[in-house]
Write an enzyme that holds these catalytic residues in place. Structure first.
Site, mmCIF file in Angstrom:
data_model
loop_
_atom_site.group_PDB
_atom_site.id
_atom_site.type_symbol
_atom_site.label_atom_id
_atom_site.label_comp_id
_atom_site.label_asym_id
_atom_site.label_seq_id
_atom_site.Cartn_x
_atom_site.Cartn_y
_atom_site.Cartn_z
ATOM 1 N N ASN A 136 0.821 -1.228 0.000
ATOM 2 C CA ASN A 136 0.000 0.000 0.000
ATOM 3 C C ASN A 136 0.852 1.274 0.000
ATOM 4 O O ASN A 136 0.331 2.362 0.176
ATOM 5 C CB ASN A 136 -0.966 -0.003 1.194
ATOM 6 C CG ASN A 136 -0.248 0.043 2.542
ATOM 7 O OD1 ASN A 136 0.976 0.102 2.595
ATOM 8 N ND2 ASN A 136 -1.002 0.016 3.614
ATOM 9 N N HIS A 138 3.240 2.037 2.182
ATOM 10 C CA HIS A 138 3.723 2.533 3.480
ATOM 11 C C HIS A 138 5.236 2.380 3.602
ATOM 12 O O HIS A 138 5.835 1.515 2.962
ATOM 13 C CB HIS A 138 2.981 1.879 4.663
ATOM 14 C CG HIS A 138 3.351 0.469 4.978
ATOM 15 N ND1 HIS A 138 2.558 -0.366 5.728
ATOM 16 C CD2 HIS A 138 4.447 -0.281 4.656
ATOM 17 C CE1 HIS A 138 3.143 -1.529 5.866
ATOM 18 N NE2 HIS A 138 4.279 -1.510 5.224
HETATM 19 P P1 PGA Z 1 7.856 -7.022 3.550
HETATM 20 O O1 PGA Z 1 7.240 -5.742 4.238
HETATM 21 O O2 PGA Z 1 9.314 -6.780 3.489
HETATM 22 O O3 PGA Z 1 7.505 -8.166 4.467
HETATM 23 O O4 PGA Z 1 7.225 -7.141 2.206
HETATM 24 C C1 PGA Z 1 7.659 -4.473 3.855
HETATM 25 C C2 PGA Z 1 6.831 -3.441 4.533
HETATM 26 O O5 PGA Z 1 5.670 -3.720 4.865
HETATM 27 O O6 PGA Z 1 7.326 -2.321 4.722
#
Ligand code: PGA
Length: 252
Positions: A136, A138
């Protein structure tokens, strides 16, 4: 913004680890900002290898983690404290007193968050901040919203994030609903920022960051466009622009 596209997750991880290792060799008492999640696991694995096989020295390094689930204690297997020790700190020669991870059990959270900011300041600020990115958009747990917070704060996690992170928990109900996270301003104060992303589920968020010429609180990572030293390292899948994005944030 400097963008590097690597063929695979392994190549992305090695490139990121090389940048971190070079930075440590140049400034042994560097202050690193660290991220958790699946993305940096390969980078941490490579850093451990460099420590064991090449003597990469972490004895003077200080670290500040981006975030922690609110309500999880250090010994919870899904806490970021646990993750960081299991996946990096237990295997390198960093000093425990140089490690900073937000405390998910802090009582007076507001005070605690200001102290965390103060500690970063007292250490001279973050030299190199490592970031992942949520599907998303973030960064840290700065979730898409009408307004974003500048400094470290307690935040509600969005349904998207709770769903995405439920893969690490026994059930979605067990995923904490809140987290302590550095703010967008805390991240942007870092002297250098390196964002990593792999996999096709990150392509839309990455496309906002690198292909669109606007900043929006609906995609918090777009604020990185205002920083003058950002390196983005992607695998091929994450670099693919998803033309079929139907999210509101794509509509101009
Ligand atoms: P992920 O999460 O490395 O597990 O994809 C990244 C994030 O949510 O910032």
């Amino acid at each position: 913004m400097e963008i590097t596209i690597k063929k695979s997750y392994e190549d992305m991880s090695k490139a990121a680890a090389n940048i971190i290792a070079d930075a440590i060799r140049q400034k042994p008492d560097i202050v690193l900002g660290l991220a958790t999640g699946s993305t940096p696991l390969g980078t941490y694995k490579e850093l451990i290898r460099m420590h064991k096989e090449e003597g990469l020295d972490f004895s003077k390094v200080t670290t500040f983690n981006l975030d922690e689930y609110y309500g999880l204690s250090k010994d919870h297997t899904q806490s970021y404290y646990y993750y960081m020790h299991k996946n990096l700190f237990d295997h390198i020669n960093i000093k425990e007193e140089n490690i900073h991870i937000p405390d998910g059990t802090a009582c007076n959270v507001e005070d605690y968050c200001s102290k965390y900011e103060q500690q970063i300041k007292e250490c001279g600020g973050i030299d190199l901040q490592i970031l992942g990115i949520g599907t998303n958009g973030h960064i840290g747990f700065n979730e898409p919203a009408e307004k974003l917070f500048a400094s470290t704060h307690l935040t509600d996690l969005t349904e998207d994030t709770i769903k995405a992170n439920s893969r690490f928990f026994d059930s979605i109900e067990k995923v904490p609903k809140k987290a302590i996270t550095m703010g967008i301003g805390s991240i942007l104060k870092a002297k250098k920022i390196m964002l990593l992303a792999n996999g096709k589920n990150k392509a839309t968020a990455i496309s906002h960051l690198i292909n669109q010429n606007y900043i929006t609180t609906k995609v918090p990572a777009t604020f990185l466009k205002t920083h003058n030293d950002v390196t983005v390292i992607l695998d091929e899948e994450a670099s693919g622009f998803n033309k079929n994005c139907c999210k509101d944030c794509c509509k101009e």
